[in-house]
Scaffold this motif. Sequence first.
Motif, PDB file in Angstrom:
ATOM      1  N   GLY A 155     -21.993  -8.378   5.738  1.00  0.00           N
ATOM      2  CA  GLY A 155     -21.940  -7.361   5.001  1.00  0.00           C
ATOM      3  C   GLY A 155     -21.412  -5.784   5.538  1.00  0.00           C
ATOM      4  N   GLU A 156     -21.830  -5.623   6.780  1.00  0.00           N
ATOM      5  CA  GLU A 156     -21.342  -4.309   7.487  1.00  0.00           C
ATOM      6  C   GLU A 156     -19.799  -4.482   7.695  1.00  0.00           C
ATOM      7  OE1 GLU A 156     -25.052  -2.874  10.085  1.00  0.00           O
ATOM      8  OE2 GLU A 156     -24.194  -4.653  10.693  1.00  0.00           O
ATOM      9  N   CYS A 157     -19.547  -5.660   8.053  1.00  0.00           N
ATOM     10  CA  CYS A 157     -17.846  -5.943   8.337  1.00  0.00           C
ATOM     11  C   CYS A 157     -17.121  -5.685   6.825  1.00  0.00           C
ATOM     12  CB  CYS A 157     -17.844  -7.255   8.751  1.00  0.00           C
ATOM     13  SG  CYS A 157     -18.237  -7.704  10.565  1.00  0.00           S
ATOM     14  N   LYS A 158     -17.565  -6.041   6.056  1.00  0.00           N
ATOM     15  CA  LYS A 158     -16.837  -6.092   4.778  1.00  0.00           C
ATOM     16  C   LYS A 158     -17.021  -4.409   4.291  1.00  0.00           C
ATOM     17  CE  LYS A 158     -18.241 -10.699   2.863  1.00  0.00           C
ATOM     18  NZ  LYS A 158     -19.038 -11.446   2.091  1.00  0.00           N
ATOM     19  N   LYS A 159     -17.913  -3.740   4.496  1.00  0.00           N
ATOM     20  CA  LYS A 159     -18.027  -2.579   3.992  1.00  0.00           C
ATOM     21  C   LYS A 159     -17.282  -1.612   4.885  1.00  0.00           C
ATOM     22  CE  LYS A 159     -21.336   1.463   3.546  1.00  0.00           C
ATOM     23  NZ  LYS A 159     -22.708   1.810   3.809  1.00  0.00           N
ATOM     24  N   ILE A 160     -17.105  -1.811   6.174  1.00  0.00           N
ATOM     25  CA  ILE A 160     -16.136  -0.985   7.157  1.00  0.00           C
ATOM     26  C   ILE A 160     -14.589  -1.348   6.633  1.00  0.00           C
ATOM     27  CG2 ILE A 160     -15.298  -0.746   9.484  1.00  0.00           C
ATOM     28  CD1 ILE A 160     -17.874  -1.757  10.379  1.00  0.00           C
ATOM     29  N   CYS A 161     -14.278  -2.576   6.173  1.00  0.00           N
ATOM     30  CA  CYS A 161     -12.937  -3.087   5.861  1.00  0.00           C
ATOM     31  C   CYS A 161     -12.454  -2.408   4.775  1.00  0.00           C
ATOM     32  CB  CYS A 161     -12.807  -4.552   5.644  1.00  0.00           C
ATOM     33  SG  CYS A 161     -11.237  -5.112   5.201  1.00  0.00           S
ATOM     34  N   VAL A 162     -13.548  -2.142   3.485  1.00  0.00           N
ATOM     35  CA  VAL A 162     -13.219  -1.518   2.138  1.00  0.00           C
ATOM     36  C   VAL A 162     -13.036   0.093   2.566  1.00  0.00           C
ATOM     37  CG1 VAL A 162     -14.189  -1.016  -0.008  1.00  0.00           C
ATOM     38  CG2 VAL A 162     -14.548  -3.236   0.780  1.00  0.00           C
ATOM     39  N   GLN A 163     -13.442   0.484   3.540  1.00  0.00           N
ATOM     40  CA  GLN A 163     -13.509   1.817   3.804  1.00  0.00           C
ATOM     41  C   GLN A 163     -12.137   2.282   4.726  1.00  0.00           C
ATOM     42  OE1 GLN A 163     -17.095   2.734   5.747  1.00  0.00           O
ATOM     43  NE2 GLN A 163     -18.285   2.981   4.059  1.00  0.00           N
ATOM     44  N   SER A 164     -11.555   1.303   4.707  1.00  0.00           N
ATOM     45  CA  SER A 164     -10.281   1.421   5.943  1.00  0.00           C
ATOM     46  C   SER A 164      -8.977   1.919   5.240  1.00  0.00           C
ATOM     47  CB  SER A 164      -9.796   0.171   6.723  1.00  0.00           C
ATOM     48  OG  SER A 164      -9.493  -0.776   5.588  1.00  0.00           O
ATOM     49  N   ASN A 165      -9.355   2.307   3.789  1.00  0.00           N
ATOM     50  CA  ASN A 165      -8.015   2.854   3.003  1.00  0.00           C
ATOM     51  C   ASN A 165      -6.676   1.905   2.911  1.00  0.00           C
ATOM     52  OD1 ASN A 165      -9.262   5.363   2.264  1.00  0.00           O
ATOM     53  ND2 ASN A 165      -8.627   6.169   4.341  1.00  0.00           N
ATOM     54  N   SER A 166      -7.245   0.469   2.841  1.00  0.00           N
ATOM     55  CA  SER A 166      -6.076  -0.472   2.686  1.00  0.00           C
ATOM     56  C   SER A 166      -5.615  -0.873   4.040  1.00  0.00           C
ATOM     57  CB  SER A 166      -5.127  -0.260   1.490  1.00  0.00           C
ATOM     58  OG  SER A 166      -5.707   0.012   0.385  1.00  0.00           O
ATOM     59  N   THR A 167      -5.880  -0.194   5.027  1.00  0.00           N
ATOM     60  CA  THR A 167      -5.540  -0.772   6.394  1.00  0.00           C
ATOM     61  C   THR A 167      -6.082  -2.112   6.752  1.00  0.00           C
ATOM     62  OG1 THR A 167      -5.382   1.557   7.100  1.00  0.00           O
ATOM     63  CG2 THR A 167      -5.474  -0.185   8.995  1.00  0.00           C
ATOM     64  N   CYS A 168      -7.181  -2.451   6.382  1.00  0.00           N
ATOM     65  CA  CYS A 168      -7.840  -3.773   6.576  1.00  0.00           C
ATOM     66  C   CYS A 168      -7.540  -4.717   5.393  1.00  0.00           C
ATOM     67  CB  CYS A 168      -9.367  -3.763   6.531  1.00  0.00           C
ATOM     68  SG  CYS A 168     -10.316  -5.167   6.926  1.00  0.00           S
ATOM     69  N   LYS A 169      -6.774  -5.889   5.752  1.00  0.00           N
ATOM     70  CA  LYS A 169      -6.546  -6.887   4.719  1.00  0.00           C
ATOM     71  C   LYS A 169      -7.548  -7.914   4.732  1.00  0.00           C
ATOM     72  CE  LYS A 169      -2.510  -4.686   3.667  1.00  0.00           C
ATOM     73  NZ  LYS A 169      -2.734  -3.689   4.388  1.00  0.00           N
ATOM     74  N   ALA A 170      -8.079  -8.103   5.818  1.00  0.00           N
ATOM     75  CA  ALA A 170      -9.033  -9.340   5.969  1.00  0.00           C
ATOM     76  C   ALA A 170      -9.854  -9.255   7.271  1.00  0.00           C
ATOM     77  CB  ALA A 170      -8.465 -10.675   5.968  1.00  0.00           C
ATOM     78  N   VAL A 171     -11.268  -9.875   7.226  1.00  0.00           N
ATOM     79  CA  VAL A 171     -12.285  -9.782   8.024  1.00  0.00           C
ATOM     80  C   VAL A 171     -12.696 -11.296   8.512  1.00  0.00           C
ATOM     81  CG1 VAL A 171     -14.438  -9.642   8.729  1.00  0.00           C
ATOM     82  CG2 VAL A 171     -13.200  -7.829   7.328  1.00  0.00           C
ATOM     83  N   SER A 172     -12.302 -11.695   9.877  1.00  0.00           N
ATOM     84  CA  SER A 172     -12.632 -12.969  10.371  1.00  0.00           C
ATOM     85  C   SER A 172     -13.831 -12.735  11.034  1.00  0.00           C
ATOM     86  CB  SER A 172     -11.616 -13.356  11.446  1.00  0.00           C
ATOM     87  OG  SER A 172     -10.492 -13.569  10.816  1.00  0.00           O
ATOM     88  N   TYR A 173     -14.998 -13.696  10.686  1.00  0.00           N
ATOM     89  CA  TYR A 173     -16.174 -13.711  11.207  1.00  0.00           C
ATOM     90  C   TYR A 173     -16.593 -14.902  12.078  1.00  0.00           C
ATOM     91  CZ  TYR A 173     -21.265 -12.169  11.202  1.00  0.00           C
ATOM     92  OH  TYR A 173     -22.553 -11.780  11.632  1.00  0.00           O
ATOM     93  N   ILE A 174     -16.760 -14.773  13.307  1.00  0.00           N
ATOM     94  CA  ILE A 174     -16.996 -15.828  13.987  1.00  0.00           C
ATOM     95  C   ILE A 174     -18.025 -15.694  15.064  1.00  0.00           C
ATOM     96  CG2 ILE A 174     -15.983 -17.512  15.835  1.00  0.00           C
ATOM     97  CD1 ILE A 174     -13.208 -16.691  14.367  1.00  0.00           C
ATOM     98  N   ASN A 175     -18.965 -16.269  15.230  1.00  0.00           N
ATOM     99  CA  ASN A 175     -20.149 -16.165  16.375  1.00  0.00           C
ATOM    100  C   ASN A 175     -20.738 -14.823  16.276  1.00  0.00           C
ATOM    101  OD1 ASN A 175     -19.330 -18.929  17.174  1.00  0.00           O
ATOM    102  ND2 ASN A 175     -17.939 -18.081  18.646  1.00  0.00           N
ATOM    103  N   GLY A 176     -21.210 -14.402  15.079  1.00  0.00           N
ATOM    104  CA  GLY A 176     -21.910 -13.021  14.970  1.00  0.00           C
ATOM    105  C   GLY A 176     -20.925 -12.151  15.425  1.00  0.00           C
TER     106      GLY A 176
END
Length: 613
Positions: free
Chosen positions: A359-380
């Motif tokens: 959840g925190e990773c997705k929130k940070i990605c949304v707040q990146s002003n479209s710089t973030c395109k995807a989030v890879s979540y591996i081993n915590g």
Amino acid sequence: MEQLVLAFLLMMDIFLQSSYATLPHSLSKGSSLSVEKPNDVLKSSNGVFAAGFHSVGDNAYCFAVWFTQSAANSTIVWMANRDQPVNGRGSVVSLLGDGNLVLRDVGEIDTWESNTRWLSQVELALLDTGNLVLQTPDNDILWESFKFPTDTLLPYQQITRHAKLISPRSKSNYSSGWYSFYFDNDNLLHLLYNGPETSSAYWPDPSNCWPLGRYKFNNSRVAFFNSSGDFQSSDQFVFSAADLGIGPKRRLTMDFDGNLRLYSLQEKEGKWLVSWQAFSQPCSVHGVCGPNSICVHGLETISCSCLPGFKVKYAHDWSYGCEPKFNLSFDVTEWIFFALPNVNIYGFDLGTPLPKSEGECKKICVQSNSTCKAVSYINGTCQMKSMLFNAVRSPNLEGITYLMLPKNSLQSYNESEEKSTQAAPNCPSSSTSTTDIQLLERVYLHNQGNQFLLYLLWFVTVIGGIELFCICIGFFYLYRARGHTRRVYQGYDLFVAAAGFRKFTYNELKKATWSFSQEIGRGGYGIVYKGVLSDGRLVTWVREKNINASSSSNDHDIASTIEEILDPRVDAQYSMAKMEVLLAVALQCVQEEKDRRPTMSKVVEMLTRHDYT
């Protein structure tokens, strides 16, 4: 059946060997190889290699060196003009008198040259190593193809700071592709994807800042493999062929799918087998499916499919990947994350991995002003991605990737994947040989031709039209001014009518030309017949009369000769000087050698110069 196949291949090998045995080994100064002559080929003395024009497309040829013993299309190991093929007509490779080796397209346009100058004796020779060289009688090499590799290394040919391998675009397109094998500024050998929209280094692993066993602190930058199949490099990178040992003919090739492979030739079958390769998993090669797509491993092949919310850009060329179905030019206020299990995106990380919850990773990605395109979540931990590039899906991959998309823009992932996969061509298994590879199809981009040649052709056409128009005007002017016509006999011109030369009746002409029995040409003025008079050739008779008169200093003799040549019915009121000019022009036009005859523009110039108006 197998014995019949082997017997057939043996017969073909004997035939090819006997064919190549008759080919020359070298090219001397002033000599050329023509694209229109199939036998204009150089061969090595051992018969393994040949050099000449090789077809690379419809009416497209490159000057190349190839193996003669491989099955199907001879395996090319070097090309001079891979990105600028020449025409199948009129193109030649010439060793000029100044020692420069030049490839000339039709129209005398140089498309490639060796840039060598050597005024003394020099020859172009194809060595047993496959090296094409310009050398002196003392075997001093002025230029060699080994210094300018294309996509292939042969034994003892070197990769240096100035020489690298560049892949072809596809199996059937030999022009420069997206992948290269080279020494970078860190003195390490690298594999680089340099595609139409982005570039990415994929070997050594960019995430490993100090490649295992590699040595940066050197400045020699030299790498090669020997005849036994051992590869050595100044950065301490080494490998060996699976069939290590002297015997098989080998080549190291930067293939169009981005994998670096060492091949060994099975001479009986004429096939190449992979004896070493950089990647066992083809999806590890960057850019193989282009941006915004997923590379999926299969049992023997790989396939490409678009990410959810994207569509394929060019179905025939997956190097360009996929493009979004949605429009980001509008203000997007709501986002969704689409889960892609067993998918990882390599490279293009935004910072270091974060020990956050999903959840925190997705929130940070949304707040990146479209710089973030995807989030890879591996081993915590999560890793933000700035580009959707080099995505790979495999059951062996742990973790999950969340793709960020505008809300209400997403169709079913299964529908999107199924549609894209059906449109995606198959890629090769890493274990297949080059002759069996079925890879991503990329359309061969034919050479668009020499624009300069096209412009020159139009220029010449226009100038020719203008010259023809001027000649017509000149003839029309002379015709109106003097009212004379022009007849042609045996390739020479006789001015008649107002010009005053003798006219002949139809019966006289029929007798003089053996009843019009020997036609020697046709032109704009009608049929041309070969003819003589009963007392000899007309031209000879006129020329002898003129010579006798010219040798005399008596003006009366000159006037008498002209009167004898002129038709007796011509009015005596004419200029003797102008008749002399007309006679001189007519005799020039009947020279036996056509190169000595004046052009029509020159005839007009001579007449107008003497005011024959």
